[in-house]
Design a protein around this motif. Structure first.
Motif, short mmCIF file in Angstrom:
data_model
loop_
_atom_site.label_atom_id
_atom_site.label_comp_id
_atom_site.label_asym_id
_atom_site.label_seq_id
_atom_site.Cartn_x
_atom_site.Cartn_y
_atom_site.Cartn_z
N ASN A 13 36.47 24.01 36.72
CA ASN A 13 37.44 24.10 37.82
C ASN A 13 37.60 25.47 38.44
OD1 ASN A 13 38.55 21.33 37.62
ND2 ASN A 13 39.08 22.03 35.56
N LEU A 14 36.95 26.49 37.84
CA LEU A 14 37.23 27.87 38.23
C LEU A 14 35.98 28.67 38.54
CD1 LEU A 14 39.74 28.68 35.35
CD2 LEU A 14 40.32 27.94 37.68
N LEU A 15 36.19 29.68 39.38
CA LEU A 15 35.22 30.75 39.56
C LEU A 15 35.91 32.01 39.07
CD1 LEU A 15 33.96 30.03 43.19
CD2 LEU A 15 32.74 29.58 41.04
N LEU A 16 35.28 32.73 38.18
CA LEU A 16 35.81 33.99 37.68
C LEU A 16 34.94 35.07 38.31
CD1 LEU A 16 36.15 32.96 33.94
CD2 LEU A 16 37.84 32.75 35.75
N LYS A 17 35.51 35.77 39.28
CA LYS A 17 34.76 36.76 40.05
C LYS A 17 35.28 38.15 39.73
CE LYS A 17 35.57 34.23 44.02
NZ LYS A 17 35.54 33.99 45.46
N GLU A 18 34.34 39.06 39.45
CA GLU A 18 34.75 40.44 39.21
C GLU A 18 35.50 40.92 40.45
OE1 GLU A 18 33.86 43.95 36.48
OE2 GLU A 18 32.25 42.52 36.81
N LEU A 19 36.73 41.38 40.23
CA LEU A 19 37.60 41.73 41.35
C LEU A 19 37.13 42.98 42.08
CD1 LEU A 19 41.34 41.20 40.37
CD2 LEU A 19 39.94 39.87 41.92
N ASP A 20 37.40 42.98 43.37
CA ASP A 20 37.17 44.09 44.26
C ASP A 20 38.51 44.44 44.90
OD1 ASP A 20 36.29 44.99 47.28
OD2 ASP A 20 34.82 45.58 45.75
N ILE A 21 38.67 45.63 45.42
CA ILE A 21 39.94 45.99 46.03
C ILE A 21 40.28 45.08 47.20
CG2 ILE A 21 40.01 48.37 45.20
CD1 ILE A 21 39.14 49.28 47.98
N SER A 22 39.27 44.47 47.81
CA SER A 22 39.53 43.53 48.92
C SER A 22 40.24 42.26 48.43
CB SER A 22 38.24 43.18 49.65
OG SER A 22 37.36 42.50 48.78
N ASP A 23 40.22 42.02 47.13
CA ASP A 23 40.91 40.85 46.56
C ASP A 23 42.39 41.12 46.31
OD1 ASP A 23 38.59 39.11 46.26
OD2 ASP A 23 37.95 40.50 44.68
N VAL A 24 42.81 42.35 46.45
CA VAL A 24 44.22 42.71 46.21
C VAL A 24 45.02 42.37 47.47
CG1 VAL A 24 45.85 44.55 45.67
CG2 VAL A 24 43.59 44.53 44.60
N THR A 25 45.89 41.38 47.31
CA THR A 25 46.70 40.89 48.43
C THR A 25 48.18 41.05 48.10
OG1 THR A 25 46.81 38.68 47.48
CG2 THR A 25 44.94 39.14 48.97
N GLU A 26 49.01 40.79 49.08
CA GLU A 26 50.46 40.80 48.85
C GLU A 26 50.85 39.78 47.79
OE1 GLU A 26 52.66 42.90 49.92
OE2 GLU A 26 51.72 43.86 51.64
N ASP A 27 50.18 38.61 47.78
CA ASP A 27 50.47 37.59 46.77
C ASP A 27 50.18 38.12 45.36
OD1 ASP A 27 51.28 35.73 48.64
OD2 ASP A 27 49.37 34.66 48.68
N TYR A 28 49.05 38.80 45.19
CA TYR A 28 48.67 39.37 43.90
C TYR A 28 49.73 40.38 43.46
CZ TYR A 28 45.53 42.16 40.77
OH TYR A 28 44.95 42.85 39.73
N VAL A 29 50.12 41.28 44.36
CA VAL A 29 51.14 42.29 44.03
C VAL A 29 52.46 41.61 43.69
CG1 VAL A 29 52.43 44.28 44.91
CG2 VAL A 29 49.97 44.06 45.40
N ALA A 30 52.78 40.53 44.39
CA ALA A 30 54.03 39.80 44.12
C ALA A 30 54.05 39.26 42.70
CB ALA A 30 54.22 38.68 45.14
N TRP A 31 52.91 38.78 42.17
CA TRP A 31 52.88 38.31 40.78
C TRP A 31 53.32 39.43 39.85
CZ3 TRP A 31 46.99 37.02 40.76
CH2 TRP A 31 46.71 35.94 41.60
N LEU A 32 52.77 40.62 40.09
CA LEU A 32 53.02 41.75 39.20
C LEU A 32 54.47 42.21 39.24
CD1 LEU A 32 49.81 43.83 39.97
CD2 LEU A 32 50.20 42.28 38.05
N ASN A 33 55.18 41.89 40.32
CA ASN A 33 56.58 42.28 40.47
C ASN A 33 57.55 41.14 40.20
OD1 ASN A 33 56.14 45.05 41.17
ND2 ASN A 33 55.47 44.37 43.18
#
Length: 181
Positions: A13-33
């Motif tokens: 069900n998943l793709l595990l992709k090595e992250l790039d800075i282009s993958d950093v979104t507001e949604d991602y930052v929201a998880w961390l906060n």
């Protein structure tokens, strides 16, 4: 670009992709906060921004001993979390693993188990690791259970290790060994 930074691991069900800075979104930052999502993360007491998160992703990308994969649903390519494998002892071939499913509507679907199994396999087969370790707050039942379902076993308990909700809690240590060792 190196092969490491182009790596994609696939599960049912998943793709595990090595992250790039282009993958950093507001949604991602929201998880961390989000206090519910970040309660078992070491960054829980630090406000994250696009810049701090991009800097973090870039630093791991440049490291030969860190593998930070974004967890993406195959059906819609939606980024739902991250899983990190850090080689702590390169000579001894020991690594640490940690996971975050940030999208709340993706909890309880077995995605953590799928990702843990695939990254553990990657660590043993591609990196020739001998041991992979994970650590948990004692009250992180879902995290502990996900790893136990993947063959990890509890190694020990470090009493009064962290503070969670203003009280001291233990750190649970678990690991899995490469059966070809």
């Amino acid at each position: 670009m190196s092969e490491k930074n182009n790596r994609v691991l696939k599960t049912e069900n998943l793709l595990l992709k090595e992250l790039d800075i282009s993958d950093v979104t507001e949604d991602y930052v929201a998880w961390l906060n989000d206090e519910e999502i970040n309660q078992f993360l070491q960054v829980k007491n630090q406000k994250q921004t696009l810049k701090t998160t991009r800097d973090y992703v870039q630093s791991l990308k440049e490291s030969e001993h860190n593998f930070l994969f974004g967890i993406f649903e195959k059906k819609n390519n939606r980024h739902i979390g991250n899983i990190r494998l850090t080689i702590k002892h390169p000579i001894d071939k020991v690594a640490n693993i940690g996971i975050l499913i940030g999208e709340k509507n993706s909890h309880g679907k077995g995605y953590a188990k799928e990702a843990i199994l695939k990254v553990t396999e990657f660590g043993f087969k591609k990196l020739n690791l001998k041991r992979i370790e994970a650590g948990f707050y004692e009250n992180n039942d879902s995290g502990i259970n996900s790893f136990l379902k993947c063959g990890y076993e509890i190694d020990g308990i470090l009493k009064s290790y962290w503070i969670h909700n203003n009280k001291r809690v233990a750190r649970i240590l678990a690991s899995v060994l490469n059966d070809k060792s």
